[in-house]
Design an enzyme around this catalytic site. Structure first.
Site, PDB file in Angstrom:
ATOM      1  N   VAL A 177      -4.578 -20.783 -11.464  1.00 33.57           N
ATOM      2  CA  VAL A 177      -5.979 -20.897 -11.504  1.00 33.57           C
ATOM      3  C   VAL A 177      -6.659 -21.035 -12.888  1.00 33.57           C
ATOM      4  O   VAL A 177      -7.665 -21.376 -13.042  1.00 33.57           O
ATOM      5  CB  VAL A 177      -6.756 -19.908 -10.456  1.00 33.57           C
ATOM      6  N   ASN A 211      -8.394 -15.665  -2.889  1.00 34.75           N
ATOM      7  CA  ASN A 211      -7.920 -14.381  -3.052  1.00 34.75           C
ATOM      8  C   ASN A 211      -7.533 -13.649  -4.450  1.00 34.75           C
ATOM      9  O   ASN A 211      -7.219 -12.652  -4.448  1.00 34.75           O
ATOM     10  CB  ASN A 211      -7.004 -14.296  -1.969  1.00 34.75           C
ATOM     11  N   SER A 255     -14.302  -7.421  -4.744  1.00 37.49           N
ATOM     12  CA  SER A 255     -13.739  -5.950  -4.399  1.00 37.49           C
ATOM     13  C   SER A 255     -14.903  -4.943  -4.408  1.00 37.49           C
ATOM     14  O   SER A 255     -16.179  -5.236  -4.918  1.00 37.49           O
ATOM     15  CB  SER A 255     -13.031  -5.599  -5.841  1.00 37.49           C
ATOM     16  N   TYR A 258     -12.565  -5.971 -14.889  1.00 31.43           N
ATOM     17  CA  TYR A 258     -12.471  -6.037 -13.273  1.00 31.43           C
ATOM     18  C   TYR A 258     -13.796  -6.066 -12.651  1.00 31.43           C
ATOM     19  O   TYR A 258     -14.155  -6.869 -11.802  1.00 31.43           O
ATOM     20  CB  TYR A 258     -11.491  -5.106 -12.709  1.00 31.43           C
ATOM     21  N   LYS A 269     -15.799  -9.278 -10.979  1.00 32.33           N
ATOM     22  CA  LYS A 269     -15.950  -8.977  -9.292  1.00 32.33           C
ATOM     23  C   LYS A 269     -17.406  -8.872  -9.089  1.00 32.33           C
ATOM     24  O   LYS A 269     -17.734  -9.567  -7.872  1.00 32.33           O
ATOM     25  CB  LYS A 269     -15.149  -7.801  -8.696  1.00 32.33           C
ATOM     26  N   ILE A 308      -7.441  -0.466  -0.403  1.00 29.02           N
ATOM     27  CA  ILE A 308      -6.673  -1.084   0.592  1.00 29.02           C
ATOM     28  C   ILE A 308      -4.963  -0.841   0.140  1.00 29.02           C
ATOM     29  O   ILE A 308      -4.615  -0.781  -1.125  1.00 29.02           O
ATOM     30  CB  ILE A 308      -6.843  -2.685   0.456  1.00 29.02           C
TER      31      ILE A 308
HETATM   32  N1  LIG Z   1      -5.539  -3.744  -2.912  1.00 25.71           N
HETATM   33  C1  LIG Z   1      -6.725  -3.265  -3.159  1.00 25.71           C
HETATM   34  O1  LIG Z   1      -6.957  -2.337  -3.175  1.00 25.71           O
HETATM   35  C2  LIG Z   1      -7.679  -4.375  -3.262  1.00 25.71           C
HETATM   36  C3  LIG Z   1      -9.111  -3.829  -3.230  1.00 25.71           C
HETATM   37  C4  LIG Z   1     -10.002  -4.464  -3.621  1.00 25.71           C
HETATM   38  C5  LIG Z   1      -9.820  -5.971  -3.670  1.00 25.71           C
HETATM   39  N2  LIG Z   1      -8.722  -6.591  -3.937  1.00 25.71           N
HETATM   40  C6  LIG Z   1      -8.676  -7.983  -4.253  1.00 25.71           C
HETATM   41  O2  LIG Z   1      -7.891  -8.408  -3.166  1.00 25.71           O
HETATM   42  C7  LIG Z   1      -7.197  -9.715  -3.871  1.00 25.71           C
HETATM   43  C8  LIG Z   1      -5.861  -9.201  -4.022  1.00 25.71           C
HETATM   44  O3  LIG Z   1      -5.067  -9.487  -2.778  1.00 25.71           O
HETATM   45  P1  LIG Z   1      -3.614  -9.437  -2.582  1.00 25.71           P
HETATM   46  O4  LIG Z   1      -3.165  -8.093  -2.256  1.00 25.71           O
HETATM   47  O5  LIG Z   1      -3.260 -10.504  -1.915  1.00 25.71           O
HETATM   48  O6  LIG Z   1      -2.984  -9.852  -4.200  1.00 25.71           O
HETATM   49  P2  LIG Z   1      -1.585  -9.675  -5.129  1.00 25.71           P
HETATM   50  O7  LIG Z   1      -1.988  -9.084  -6.414  1.00 25.71           O
HETATM   51  O8  LIG Z   1      -0.647  -9.611  -4.195  1.00 25.71           O
HETATM   52  O9  LIG Z   1      -1.914 -11.285  -5.354  1.00 25.71           O
HETATM   53  C9  LIG Z   1      -1.839 -12.535  -4.311  1.00 25.71           C
HETATM   54  C10 LIG Z   1      -1.073 -13.527  -5.324  1.00 25.71           C
HETATM   55  O10 LIG Z   1      -1.973 -14.137  -6.434  1.00 25.71           O
HETATM   56  C11 LIG Z   1      -0.968 -14.779  -7.083  1.00 25.71           C
HETATM   57  N3  LIG Z   1      -1.614 -15.118  -8.490  1.00 25.71           N
HETATM   58  C12 LIG Z   1      -1.893 -14.131  -9.268  1.00 25.71           C
HETATM   59  N4  LIG Z   1      -2.489 -14.672 -10.541  1.00 25.71           N
HETATM   60  C13 LIG Z   1      -2.620 -16.260 -10.132  1.00 25.71           C
HETATM   61  C14 LIG Z   1      -2.887 -17.028 -10.864  1.00 25.71           C
HETATM   62  N5  LIG Z   1      -3.530 -17.058 -12.197  1.00 25.71           N
HETATM   63  N6  LIG Z   1      -3.125 -18.518 -10.223  1.00 25.71           N
HETATM   64  C15 LIG Z   1      -2.350 -18.474  -8.847  1.00 25.71           C
HETATM   65  N7  LIG Z   1      -1.962 -17.415  -8.187  1.00 25.71           N
HETATM   66  C16 LIG Z   1      -2.079 -16.442  -8.852  1.00 25.71           C
HETATM   67  C17 LIG Z   1       0.172 -13.693  -7.270  1.00 25.71           C
HETATM   68  O11 LIG Z   1       1.397 -14.772  -7.646  1.00 25.71           O
HETATM   69  C18 LIG Z   1       0.332 -13.501  -5.791  1.00 25.71           C
HETATM   70  O12 LIG Z   1       1.235 -13.828  -5.129  1.00 25.71           O
HETATM   71  C19 LIG Z   1      -7.686  -9.633  -5.458  1.00 25.71           C
HETATM   72  O13 LIG Z   1      -8.597 -10.624  -5.518  1.00 25.71           O
HETATM   73  C20 LIG Z   1      -7.896  -7.940  -5.600  1.00 25.71           C
HETATM   74  O14 LIG Z   1      -8.878  -8.098  -6.645  1.00 25.71           O
HETATM   75  C21 LIG Z   1      -7.522  -5.637  -3.511  1.00 25.71           C
END
Ligand SMILES: NC(=O)c1ccc[n+]([C@@H]2O[C@H](COP(=O)([O-])OP(=O)(O)OC[C@H]3O[C@@H](n4cnc5c(N)ncnc54)[C@H](O)[C@@H]3O)[C@@H](O)[C@H]2O)c1
Length: 259
Positions: A69, A95, A147, A161, A165, A194
């Site tokens: 992205v 996401n 988030s 962050y 967000k 999460i």
């Molecule tokens: N886990 C938590 O507690 C929590 C809480 C609040 C918000 N979030 C949000 O949820 C989302 C994360 O969800 P997830 O568990 O699927 O995350 P993750 O970190 O496992 O990422 C999902 C995918 O995003 C891809 N990615 C990272 N950078 C990229 C880029 N520049 N271009 C394309 N793809 C890219 C990664 O390769 C990964 O496969 C984020 O936006 C995070 O801020 C998470």
């Protein structure tokens, strides 16, 4: 199992940074279970393919696109692929998000810019690319994954962050307002604590997994961390026509943390 029957969805960040269920992975799988054709977009081809394989293994329809992205071409690439595959797009779920530890004194320009590029500008890029098609068909739903950090201060600092967000929340509202006349909706999720592989990768890689999980669960009135499925089910509501008259809102998926 047909809440998204006939819909064409692109999930940006559909892989997972570690073993287990990330939000994007669960969302892609759930959307496919509900009948959507799903394009799994990720900068890691391997991660995107792992999700697509799960979907195909359940009899669903999934394809992959390797795109980062931060690349100015990422948006057009998503739109071109969706058009070539299925003639257009109905649902975009943005996401992707990274965290960077540090308060304002520990955050240099490069770190700040990188977090904003991925968490916010990437969302704008992909949204800009899909909107003309959604407007032309007078239908579309965009789900941004922000988030709770946008509105709630954790016991540690990660200012880039938090601010990126919060800006994503505003982006969702701007997109919603501008595109409501075209019946294109935009909403934003604020997941709280999460339990995903993202946490070990970005939030705390030093504490052992059990201690970290117990500490995080104890923060939440419901007494447990959320799961990627909690986030995916909330995304499903926004993506489906069940929320046809809902646009420009944020939904907290936080087990009562901010109640
Ligand atoms: N886990 C938590 O507690 C929590 C809480 C609040 C918000 N979030 C949000 O949820 C989302 C994360 O969800 P997830 O568990 O699927 O995350 P993750 O970190 O496992 O990422 C999902 C995918 O995003 C891809 N990615 C990272 N950078 C990229 C880029 N520049 N271009 C394309 N793809 C890219 C990664 O390769 C990964 O496969 C984020 O936006 C995070 O801020 C998470």
């Amino acid at each position: 199992m047909s809440r998204l029957a006939g819909k064409r969805a692109a999930i940006i960040g559909a892989g997972s940074v570690g073993e287990g269920w990330g939000n994007g992975k669960a969302t892609a799988v759930l959307f496919a279970r509900e009948g959507a054709k799903v394009l799994c977009v990720d900068r890691s081809q391997e991660a995107a393919e792992a999700t697509a394989e799960l979907i195909r293994g359940e009899g669903g329809t999934a394809e992959t696109l390797m795109a980062d992205v931060t690349d100015a071409q990422a948006g057009p690439q998503v739109m071109e692929r969706m058009t070539a595959l299925w003639g257009g797009i109905d649902i975009l779920d943005y996401n992707v998000g990274i965290s960077q530890a540090g308060g304002i004194l520990e955050t240099d320009d490069a770190a700040w810019a990188r977090v904003f590029d991925i968490n916010l500008t990437g969302a704008m890029r992909v949204t800009r690319a899909v909107l003309p098609a959604m407007r032309a068909q007078n239908a579309g739903s965009i789900v941004f994954v922000s988030s709770l950090a946008a509105v709630y201060s954790a016991p540690y600092s990660y200012v880039s962050y938090e601010v990126s967000k919060m800006a994503l929340v505003r982006l969702a509202k701007s997109v919603a307002r501008e595109n409501a006349p075209f019946q294109v909706r935009a909403n934003v999720l604020l997941p709280g604590v999460i339990d995903t592989p993202h946490v070990a990768a970005f939030v705390d890689s030093e504490t052992d997994a059990e201690t970290l999980a117990a500490r995080r669960a104890a923060m939440v009135p419901m007494g447990r961390q959320g799961t990627a499925w909690d986030v995916a089910r909330a995304a499903l509501f926004f993506a489906s026509d069940e929320s046809a008259y809902v646009t420009g809102i944020e939904m907290r998926v936080d087990g009562g943390l901010t109640a």
